[in-house]
Design a protein around this motif. Structure first.
Motif, PDB file in Angstrom:
ATOM      1  N   LEU A   1      46.074 -12.610 -37.669  1.00  0.00           N
ATOM      2  CA  LEU A   1      45.999 -11.778 -36.232  1.00  0.00           C
ATOM      3  C   LEU A   1      46.706 -12.651 -35.114  1.00  0.00           C
ATOM      4  CD1 LEU A   1      42.460 -10.855 -36.338  1.00  0.00           C
ATOM      5  CD2 LEU A   1      44.074  -9.213 -36.697  1.00  0.00           C
ATOM      6  N   LYS A   2      47.370 -12.154 -34.229  1.00  0.00           N
ATOM      7  CA  LYS A   2      47.929 -12.867 -33.255  1.00  0.00           C
ATOM      8  C   LYS A   2      47.480 -12.198 -31.635  1.00  0.00           C
ATOM      9  CE  LYS A   2      51.890 -11.801 -35.161  1.00  0.00           C
ATOM     10  NZ  LYS A   2      53.159 -11.734 -35.802  1.00  0.00           N
ATOM     11  N   ASP A   3      47.383 -13.168 -30.769  1.00  0.00           N
ATOM     12  CA  ASP A   3      47.279 -12.623 -29.478  1.00  0.00           C
ATOM     13  C   ASP A   3      46.281 -11.293 -29.284  1.00  0.00           C
ATOM     14  OD1 ASP A   3      48.785 -14.549 -28.501  1.00  0.00           O
ATOM     15  OD2 ASP A   3      50.703 -13.187 -28.829  1.00  0.00           O
ATOM     16  N   ILE A   4      45.080 -11.509 -30.007  1.00  0.00           N
ATOM     17  CA  ILE A   4      44.146 -10.269 -29.992  1.00  0.00           C
ATOM     18  C   ILE A   4      43.117 -10.669 -28.751  1.00  0.00           C
ATOM     19  CG2 ILE A   4      42.409  -9.314 -31.120  1.00  0.00           C
ATOM     20  CD1 ILE A   4      45.094  -8.650 -32.378  1.00  0.00           C
ATOM     21  N   SER A   5      43.079  -9.613 -27.781  1.00  0.00           N
ATOM     22  CA  SER A   5      42.107  -9.784 -26.563  1.00  0.00           C
ATOM     23  C   SER A   5      41.301  -8.537 -26.653  1.00  0.00           C
ATOM     24  CB  SER A   5      42.588 -10.129 -25.492  1.00  0.00           C
ATOM     25  OG  SER A   5      43.330 -11.338 -25.327  1.00  0.00           O
ATOM     26  N   LEU A   6      40.218  -8.650 -26.472  1.00  0.00           N
ATOM     27  CA  LEU A   6      39.102  -7.244 -26.184  1.00  0.00           C
ATOM     28  C   LEU A   6      38.062  -7.625 -25.383  1.00  0.00           C
ATOM     29  CD1 LEU A   6      36.433  -6.557 -28.293  1.00  0.00           C
ATOM     30  CD2 LEU A   6      38.262  -6.665 -30.146  1.00  0.00           C
TER      31      LEU A   6
ATOM     32  N   ARG B   1      48.282  -3.593 -36.245  1.00  0.00           N
ATOM     33  CA  ARG B   1      49.117  -3.573 -37.191  1.00  0.00           C
ATOM     34  C   ARG B   1      50.060  -4.717 -37.372  1.00  0.00           C
ATOM     35  NH1 ARG B   1      54.519  -0.905 -37.474  1.00  0.00           N
ATOM     36  NH2 ARG B   1      54.964   0.178 -39.020  1.00  0.00           N
ATOM     37  N   LYS B   2      50.295  -5.120 -38.400  1.00  0.00           N
ATOM     38  CA  LYS B   2      51.097  -6.459 -38.848  1.00  0.00           C
ATOM     39  C   LYS B   2      50.407  -7.324 -37.624  1.00  0.00           C
ATOM     40  CE  LYS B   2      55.347  -3.690 -40.052  1.00  0.00           C
ATOM     41  NZ  LYS B   2      56.635  -3.600 -39.735  1.00  0.00           N
ATOM     42  N   GLY B   3      49.335  -7.611 -37.816  1.00  0.00           N
ATOM     43  CA  GLY B   3      48.654  -8.744 -36.933  1.00  0.00           C
ATOM     44  C   GLY B   3      48.553  -8.532 -35.719  1.00  0.00           C
ATOM     45  N   GLU B   4      49.076  -7.515 -35.001  1.00  0.00           N
ATOM     46  CA  GLU B   4      49.113  -7.426 -33.812  1.00  0.00           C
ATOM     47  C   GLU B   4      48.064  -6.169 -33.176  1.00  0.00           C
ATOM     48  OE1 GLU B   4      53.620  -9.027 -32.485  1.00  0.00           O
ATOM     49  OE2 GLU B   4      53.140  -7.074 -32.812  1.00  0.00           O
ATOM     50  N   SER B   5      47.633  -6.358 -32.002  1.00  0.00           N
ATOM     51  CA  SER B   5      47.122  -5.010 -31.427  1.00  0.00           C
ATOM     52  C   SER B   5      48.175  -4.102 -30.902  1.00  0.00           C
ATOM     53  CB  SER B   5      46.186  -5.422 -30.408  1.00  0.00           C
ATOM     54  OG  SER B   5      45.810  -4.263 -29.488  1.00  0.00           O
ATOM     55  N   ILE B   6      48.477  -2.819 -31.443  1.00  0.00           N
ATOM     56  CA  ILE B   6      49.656  -2.211 -30.826  1.00  0.00           C
ATOM     57  C   ILE B   6      49.214  -1.103 -29.966  1.00  0.00           C
ATOM     58  CG2 ILE B   6      51.232  -2.515 -32.966  1.00  0.00           C
ATOM     59  CD1 ILE B   6      50.187   0.215 -33.985  1.00  0.00           C
ATOM     60  N   ALA B   7      48.059  -0.791 -30.065  1.00  0.00           N
ATOM     61  CA  ALA B   7      47.514   0.096 -28.759  1.00  0.00           C
ATOM     62  C   ALA B   7      45.948   0.039 -28.510  1.00  0.00           C
ATOM     63  CB  ALA B   7      47.731   1.630 -29.340  1.00  0.00           C
ATOM     64  N   GLN B   8      45.709   0.252 -27.229  1.00  0.00           N
ATOM     65  CA  GLN B   8      44.307  -0.208 -27.044  1.00  0.00           C
ATOM     66  C   GLN B   8      43.974   0.653 -25.816  1.00  0.00           C
ATOM     67  OE1 GLN B   8      44.378  -4.374 -27.166  1.00  0.00           O
ATOM     68  NE2 GLN B   8      41.895  -4.600 -26.868  1.00  0.00           N
ATOM     69  N   GLY B   9      42.808   1.582 -25.681  1.00  0.00           N
ATOM     70  CA  GLY B   9      42.461   2.339 -24.902  1.00  0.00           C
ATOM     71  C   GLY B   9      41.332   3.239 -25.372  1.00  0.00           C
ATOM     72  N   SER B  10      40.998   4.125 -24.267  1.00  0.00           N
ATOM     73  CA  SER B  10      40.039   5.360 -24.866  1.00  0.00           C
ATOM     74  C   SER B  10      41.028   6.365 -25.723  1.00  0.00           C
ATOM     75  CB  SER B  10      39.495   5.957 -23.629  1.00  0.00           C
ATOM     76  OG  SER B  10      40.341   6.586 -22.962  1.00  0.00           O
TER      77      SER B  10
ATOM     78  N   LEU C   1      33.494   0.635 -29.629  1.00  0.00           N
ATOM     79  CA  LEU C   1      34.874   0.298 -30.153  1.00  0.00           C
ATOM     80  C   LEU C   1      34.985   0.485 -31.499  1.00  0.00           C
ATOM     81  CD1 LEU C   1      37.332  -2.073 -28.511  1.00  0.00           C
ATOM     82  CD2 LEU C   1      36.961  -2.027 -31.214  1.00  0.00           C
ATOM     83  N   ALA C   2      36.180   1.269 -31.723  1.00  0.00           N
ATOM     84  CA  ALA C   2      36.600   1.408 -33.196  1.00  0.00           C
ATOM     85  C   ALA C   2      37.981   0.676 -33.529  1.00  0.00           C
ATOM     86  CB  ALA C   2      36.860   2.881 -33.440  1.00  0.00           C
ATOM     87  N   LEU C   3      37.887  -0.115 -34.447  1.00  0.00           N
ATOM     88  CA  LEU C   3      39.224  -0.818 -34.851  1.00  0.00           C
ATOM     89  C   LEU C   3      39.832   0.115 -35.919  1.00  0.00           C
ATOM     90  CD1 LEU C   3      37.911  -4.157 -35.558  1.00  0.00           C
ATOM     91  CD2 LEU C   3      39.122  -3.673 -33.757  1.00  0.00           C
ATOM     92  N   ILE C   4      41.351   0.378 -36.015  1.00  0.00           N
ATOM     93  CA  ILE C   4      41.745   1.141 -36.924  1.00  0.00           C
ATOM     94  C   ILE C   4      42.877   0.530 -37.193  1.00  0.00           C
ATOM     95  CG2 ILE C   4      40.602   3.289 -36.611  1.00  0.00           C
ATOM     96  CD1 ILE C   4      43.141   4.180 -35.069  1.00  0.00           C
ATOM     97  N   GLY C   5      43.611   0.549 -38.559  1.00  0.00           N
ATOM     98  CA  GLY C   5      44.866  -0.095 -38.831  1.00  0.00           C
ATOM     99  C   GLY C   5      44.923  -0.140 -40.294  1.00  0.00           C
ATOM    100  N   PRO C   6      46.041  -0.177 -40.959  1.00  0.00           N
ATOM    101  CA  PRO C   6      46.280  -0.056 -42.201  1.00  0.00           C
ATOM    102  C   PRO C   6      45.399  -1.331 -43.290  1.00  0.00           C
ATOM    103  CG  PRO C   6      48.255  -0.275 -41.303  1.00  0.00           C
ATOM    104  CD  PRO C   6      47.268  -0.476 -40.200  1.00  0.00           C
ATOM    105  N   SER C   7      45.127  -1.007 -44.429  1.00  0.00           N
ATOM    106  CA  SER C   7      44.290  -1.989 -45.405  1.00  0.00           C
ATOM    107  C   SER C   7      45.323  -3.122 -45.161  1.00  0.00           C
ATOM    108  CB  SER C   7      44.489  -1.432 -46.742  1.00  0.00           C
ATOM    109  OG  SER C   7      43.921  -2.154 -47.469  1.00  0.00           O
ATOM    110  N   GLY C   8      44.599  -4.235 -44.994  1.00  0.00           N
ATOM    111  CA  GLY C   8      45.237  -5.468 -44.912  1.00  0.00           C
ATOM    112  C   GLY C   8      45.370  -6.024 -43.651  1.00  0.00           C
ATOM    113  N   SER C   9      45.307  -5.374 -42.440  1.00  0.00           N
ATOM    114  CA  SER C   9      45.832  -5.620 -41.093  1.00  0.00           C
ATOM    115  C   SER C   9      45.041  -6.751 -40.450  1.00  0.00           C
ATOM    116  CB  SER C   9      46.016  -4.197 -40.503  1.00  0.00           C
ATOM    117  OG  SER C   9      44.832  -3.639 -40.300  1.00  0.00           O
ATOM    118  N   GLY C  10      43.864  -6.779 -40.949  1.00  0.00           N
ATOM    119  CA  GLY C  10      43.095  -7.985 -40.090  1.00  0.00           C
ATOM    120  C   GLY C  10      41.867  -7.161 -39.697  1.00  0.00           C
ATOM    121  N   LYS C  11      41.586  -6.128 -39.961  1.00  0.00           N
ATOM    122  CA  LYS C  11      40.176  -5.693 -39.167  1.00  0.00           C
ATOM    123  C   LYS C  11      38.931  -6.427 -39.433  1.00  0.00           C
ATOM    124  CE  LYS C  11      40.830  -1.594 -41.107  1.00  0.00           C
ATOM    125  NZ  LYS C  11      41.819  -1.883 -41.764  1.00  0.00           N
TER     126      LYS C  11
END
Ligand SMILES: Nc1ncnc2c1ncn2[C@@H]1O[C@H](COP(=O)(O)OP(=O)(O)OP(=O)(O)O)[C@@H](O)[C@H]1O
Ligand SMILES: [Mg+2]
Length: 246
Positions: A20-25, A206-215, A33-43
């Motif tokens: 995981l890189k540069d994750i802020s929440l 996705r790929k270690g990054e947060s690619i979208a965040q919001g409601s 809050l729901a975390l979604i992402g492919p298998s192995g993405s770091g959830k």
């Protein structure tokens, strides 16, 4: 108001591998809050970081204003890991009693707490069966009941709806919404878009990054699409284009 969960610029991984890189929440009291992402993405890695089960490589993680791990804070968290950690040789009820006692549920509240949490996941008729004879879905449901049995102020649920049929899924969401209205903060991971749509906030990893965040509503508007699945696909393409350019 203070954030229940605050993650800042988190980098996390295993050994030299960065997951995981540069994750802020920031998650406020009563939010889901729901975390979604492919298998192995770091959830699960993010969940473990919030629980304090993994110290950050970089950045900070705070729960209820406190850097994790912290025993006092842990006692306020109802946690459901991705892999069920249950005692097969004990009954469902005995498992619930064991974990409730461990987390300090008072004796006089025990019966009521167990009935409540088992009822949320429709396990009341199966409480006296040995857990080794439970199906996979029943074990997931028991794990969820265990997370609920302590009356926590924060729920952290790693894939709570795996192996759960649509009717029970709705019943569980009804309860999660009720808890959230009562001030319980909820962080969960899911692969199911119907789950994601019900959350107050989404974080797509996705790929270690947060690619979208919001409601969900904000994200549909921002990406100009009709459903959450398409937000994910579009945000993924934007990420790929950016990564290709680097
Ligand atoms: N204990 C570990 N040691 C080394 N690598 C690990 C460990 N746990 C996870 N990983 C790696 O970290 C990455 C992210 O794993 P993680 O379990 O966080 O993904 P996930 O998004 O929860 O996946 P899933 O949806 O399948 O549960 C994967 O590449 C995985 O192989
Ligand atoms: Mg996982």
């Amino acid at each position: 108001m203070e954030n229940t969960i605050l993650v800042k610029d988190l980098q996390q991984g295993y050994g030299k591998t960065i997951v995981l890189k540069d994750i802020s929440l920031a998650l406020k009291q009563g939010e889901i809050l729901a975390l979604i992402g492919p298998s192995g993405s770091g959830k699960s890695t993010l969940i473990k970081s919030v629980m304090g089960m993994k110290l950050p490589q970089k950045g900070t993680v705070k729960v209820l204003g406190t850097t994790m791990p912290n025993r006092k804070i842990l006692s306020k968290i109802g946690f459901m890991a991705q892999n069920d950690a249950l005692y097969g040789q004990l009954t469902g009820k005995e498992n619930l009693e064991f974990f409730a006692e461990l987390q300090g549920v008072p004796k006089k509240e025990m019966a009521k707490s167990i009935t409540y949490s088992a009822n949320v996941v429709n396990l009341l008729p199966h409480l006296n069966k040995y857990v080794k004879d439970y199906s996979g879905g029943m074990k997931r449901r028991l794990s969820l009941a265990i997370a609920l049995v302590t009356n926590p102020t924060l729920l952290i649920l790693d894939e709570p709806t795996v192996g759960i049929d649509p009717e029970l899924r709705q019943q569980i969401w009804k309860e999660l919404n009720k808890l959230s209205k009562a001030g319980v903060t909820i962080l969960l991971t899911t692969h199911v878009m119907e789950d994601a749509e019900q959350a107050d906030q989404l974080m797509m990893i996705r790929k270690g990054e947060s690619i979208a965040q919001g409601s969900p509503k904000q994200l549909l508007k921002q990406f100009d699409v009709a459903n959450i699945e398409d937000v994910f696909i579009k945000a993924g393409r934007v990420q790929d284009a950016r990564l290709d350019n680097n």
